[in-house]
Design a protein around this motif. Structure first.
Motif, PDB file in Angstrom:
ATOM      1  N   MET A 187       0.846  -1.196   0.000  1.00 51.35           N
ATOM      2  CA  MET A 187       0.000   0.000   0.000  1.00 51.35           C
ATOM      3  C   MET A 187       0.885   1.251   0.000  1.00 51.35           C
ATOM      4  O   MET A 187       1.994   1.247   0.527  1.00 51.35           O
ATOM      5  N   ASN A 188       0.368   2.322  -0.569  1.00 52.21           N
ATOM      6  CA  ASN A 188       1.077   3.594  -0.637  1.00 52.21           C
ATOM      7  C   ASN A 188       0.621   4.514   0.490  1.00 52.21           C
ATOM      8  O   ASN A 188      -0.554   4.508   0.878  1.00 52.21           O
ATOM      9  N   THR A 189       1.538   5.323   1.014  1.00 53.26           N
ATOM     10  CA  THR A 189       1.189   6.336   2.010  1.00 53.26           C
ATOM     11  C   THR A 189       0.793   7.616   1.287  1.00 53.26           C
ATOM     12  O   THR A 189       1.548   8.126   0.448  1.00 53.26           O
ATOM     13  N   ILE A 190      -0.393   8.123   1.618  1.00 47.39           N
ATOM     14  CA  ILE A 190      -0.966   9.265   0.898  1.00 47.39           C
ATOM     15  C   ILE A 190      -1.486  10.281   1.919  1.00 47.39           C
ATOM     16  O   ILE A 190      -2.216   9.927   2.855  1.00 47.39           O
ATOM     17  N   ARG A 191      -1.127  11.519   1.737  1.00 44.36           N
ATOM     18  CA  ARG A 191      -1.632  12.605   2.575  1.00 44.36           C
ATOM     19  C   ARG A 191      -3.030  12.978   2.091  1.00 44.36           C
ATOM     20  O   ARG A 191      -3.273  13.117   0.884  1.00 44.36           O
ATOM     21  N   CYS A 192      -3.956  13.166   3.027  1.00 43.02           N
ATOM     22  CA  CYS A 192      -5.340  13.518   2.671  1.00 43.02           C
ATOM     23  C   CYS A 192      -5.802  14.741   3.444  1.00 43.02           C
ATOM     24  O   CYS A 192      -5.509  14.891   4.652  1.00 43.02           O
ATOM     25  N   LYS A 193      -6.546  15.605   2.768  1.00 45.91           N
ATOM     26  CA  LYS A 193      -7.231  16.701   3.447  1.00 45.91           C
ATOM     27  C   LYS A 193      -8.521  16.169   4.046  1.00 45.91           C
ATOM     28  O   LYS A 193      -9.277  15.442   3.398  1.00 45.91           O
ATOM     29  N   ILE A 194      -8.781  16.508   5.297  1.00 40.98           N
ATOM     30  CA  ILE A 194     -10.010  16.079   5.976  1.00 40.98           C
ATOM     31  C   ILE A 194     -11.098  17.093   5.633  1.00 40.98           C
ATOM     32  O   ILE A 194     -11.071  18.235   6.095  1.00 40.98           O
ATOM     33  N   TYR A 236     -10.042  -1.443   1.144  1.00 35.73           N
ATOM     34  CA  TYR A 236     -10.000  -0.632   2.354  1.00 35.73           C
ATOM     35  C   TYR A 236      -8.739   0.215   2.373  1.00 35.73           C
ATOM     36  O   TYR A 236      -7.832   0.070   1.542  1.00 35.73           O
ATOM     37  N   LEU A 237      -8.684   1.130   3.327  1.00 37.60           N
ATOM     38  CA  LEU A 237      -7.486   1.923   3.584  1.00 37.60           C
ATOM     39  C   LEU A 237      -7.171   1.831   5.063  1.00 37.60           C
ATOM     40  O   LEU A 237      -7.988   1.378   5.864  1.00 37.60           O
ATOM     41  N   CYS A 238      -5.967   2.252   5.418  1.00 36.34           N
ATOM     42  CA  CYS A 238      -5.570   2.323   6.821  1.00 36.34           C
ATOM     43  C   CYS A 238      -5.300   3.774   7.185  1.00 36.34           C
ATOM     44  O   CYS A 238      -4.542   4.462   6.493  1.00 36.34           O
ATOM     45  N   VAL A 239      -5.919   4.243   8.267  1.00 41.25           N
ATOM     46  CA  VAL A 239      -5.608   5.556   8.816  1.00 41.25           C
ATOM     47  C   VAL A 239      -4.343   5.412   9.651  1.00 41.25           C
ATOM     48  O   VAL A 239      -4.263   4.572  10.549  1.00 41.25           O
TER      49      VAL A 239
END
Length: 232
Positions: free
Chosen positions: A1-8, A36-39
Motif C-alpha cells: 500500500m502507498n502512504t498518501i496525505r489527505c485533506k479532511i 480498504y485503507l488504513c488511517v
C-alpha cells in the motif's frame, strides 16, 4: 500500500454511533470497489476501514462506528476532528468487486459493514451493470441502520437490486424482516451454489456466516470478505 496525505473535508455523525468521514487525497490513487485503507495513527499504529465510496467518487468516504469514548475507532474520530490532514495507506484487500462476473450477487452487511457494500453497489451503478443482486443489511435496531433511506432508494430505482433490511429488535412500525441476519439468509435460501457472495461486518459474524454457508453449498472461491484474511 502507498502512504498518501489527505485533506479532511468533513466529519459528522450519521447517528449516535456512526460517523461519516470525507477525505481528499493529495495524490490520486486507484482502488477497486470493496477495498480498504488504513488511517495512520502512528508508525506502528495503522487502522483499517472500508472505503465506502466507489472509485469514481469525488471524495474518499469512510463510515466509522465509534460509540464509546476513548475506544479504538473514537480515537480516530477525535484525531480527524482536530486535524486538517491525515495520512492513509491505500489500497488494501482482495475482497473487491469482480465486475466481470455475471453470476448473481449476494451482498451481506452487518452494521457498519454497509460501508464495504456501498462501494460495491455504487460501482455497479457507475458501470451500468444489471447483474441480479440481493443486499441484506442486518442491524440490532432500525435506528442503527444509518443509511436505510439510501438502500431503499437503490431498491426502488434499480430493478436488478433487491434490498432486504433485517433488524433484531423491531418497532411495530418496522417495514422489513425481524430476525438475526444469518438466520434470515438461511431461511430465504435453500442453496448458495452459483452466487458471488460479498460479506462485511464483525469478525465473529463473518466467521459464523462461512460455517453456515458451507452447509448451504457455498463455493468458497466465490465468497469474498476481508475478514477471512484474519480468521481461519
Amino acid at each position: 500500500m502507498n502512504t498518501i496525505r489527505c485533506k479532511i473535508e468533513h466529519v459528522s455523525p450519521f447517528n449516535d454511533a456512526v460517523y461519516r468521514v470525507l477525505l481528499t487525497p493529495e495524490t490520486p490513487f486507484d482502488f477497486n470497489a470493496g477495498q480498504y485503507l488504513c488511517v495512520v495513527m502512528g508508525e506502528n499504529d495503522k487502522r483499517p476501514f472500508s472505503i465506502a465510496s466507489a472509485p469514481n467518487a469525488e471524495f474518499i468516504e469512510l463510515h466509522i462506528g465509534a460509540a464509546v469514548s476513548e475506544s479504538y475507532p473514537m480515537q480516530v474520530i477525535e484525531r480527524l476532528k482536530n486535524q486538517s490532514h491525515i495520512d492513509i495507506e491505500a489500497p488494501g484487500g482482495e475482497a473487491h468487486l469482480r465486475h466481470d462476473s455475471l453470476r448473481p450477487r449476494l451482498l451481506i452487511a452487518g452494521g457498519t459493514g454497509f460501508s464495504y457494500i456501498k462501494s460495491i453497489v455504487e460501482q455497479q451503478i457507475a458501470l451500468g451493470q444489471r447483474v441480479a443482486t440481493t443486499l441484506y443489511w442486518g442491524c440490532r435496531t432500525q435506528d442503527a441502520m444509518y443509511c436505510e433511506a439510501l438502500a431503499r432508494e437503490w431498491h426502488a430505482t434499480h430493478p436488478w437490486l433487491h434490498f432486504v433490511p433485517v433488524v433484531e429488535d423491531a418497532s411495530p412500525q418496522w417495514q422489513g424482516k425481524t430476525a438475526k441476519l444469518l438466520d434470515q439468509i438461511q431461511q430465504d435460501f435453500i442453496s448458495l451454489n452459483g452466487y458471488d457472495i460479498y460479506i462485511a461486518g464483525r469478525f465473529n459474524m463473518v466467521g459464523a456466516a462461512r460455517e453456515r454457508f458451507r452447509e448451504m453449498g457455498v463455493e468458497e472461491a466465490h465468497l469474498y470478505g476481508d475478514a477471512f484474511a484474519f480468521i481461519k
